[in-house]
Design an enzyme around this catalytic site. Structure first.
Site, PDB file in Angstrom:
ATOM      1  N   HIS A 192       0.829  -1.207   0.000  1.00  0.00           N
ATOM      2  CA  HIS A 192       0.000   0.000   0.000  1.00  0.00           C
ATOM      3  C   HIS A 192       0.860   1.253   0.000  1.00  0.00           C
ATOM      4  CE1 HIS A 192       0.534  -1.307   4.205  1.00  0.00           C
ATOM      5  NE2 HIS A 192       0.400  -0.062   4.592  1.00  0.00           N
ATOM      6  N   HIS A 249       0.836   5.162   1.144  1.00  0.00           N
ATOM      7  CA  HIS A 249       0.158   6.140   1.986  1.00  0.00           C
ATOM      8  C   HIS A 249       0.193   7.500   1.309  1.00  0.00           C
ATOM      9  CE1 HIS A 249       0.195   3.839   5.856  1.00  0.00           C
ATOM     10  NE2 HIS A 249       1.260   3.254   5.324  1.00  0.00           N
TER      11      HIS A 249
END
Ligand SMILES: [Zn+2]
Length: 135
Positions: free
Chosen positions: A98, A100
């Site tokens: 992922h 951010h």
């Protein structure tokens, strides 16, 4: 199995979705460092970007600018930071790749390690506002 992000992708867990396409989904971080803190993830489960096809790593980053811009427009943030952690020692908590997107505000001196808890209603309103700003 047991991946929280895969559960969000499968619809087994609620998430405040900002954006989705065939390969990616973006949603609000449940424990934001600051208002509008969001994540962009690939639909395919990989723990680290080194486990991914490099082209797909490029694809994730190629959609980051439009989501970041929408977050800035919706929140009035002055700037943003990107973060991408790989592995426990790097403070990767969920083992699903992922990116951010963390909005930064001139008026606040955000402490990176400190997270806040938002209510579900607050997150839902914010997600709606950001979605409207994705061009
Ligand atoms: Zn996963």
């Amino acid at each position: 199995m047991g991946c929280i992000f895969c559960e969000i992708l499968n619809g087994d867990r609620a998430g405040h979705i900002l954006y989705e396409d065939k390969f990616h989904v973006s949603f609000l971080d449940k424990y934001p460092i600051d208002v509008g803190h969001s994540l962009v993830i690939p639909r395919e489960h990989h723990e680290r970007i080194t486990d991914m096809n490099p082209e797909n790593v490029g694809k994730i980053f190629s959609i980051v600018p439009k989501i970041a811009q929408a977050i800035l427009n919706a929140t009035g943030a002055d700037a943003f930071s990107l973060g991408q952690n790989n592995g426990r020692a790097a403070k990767q908590i969920i083992p699903h790749v992922h990116v951010h997107i963390i909005p930064r505000y001139n008026s606040k001196g955000t402490i990176w390690t400190k997270r806040q808890i938002s209510t579900d209603d607050e997150l839902s309103e914010l997600a709606k506002k950001i979605r409207k700003n994705i061009i």
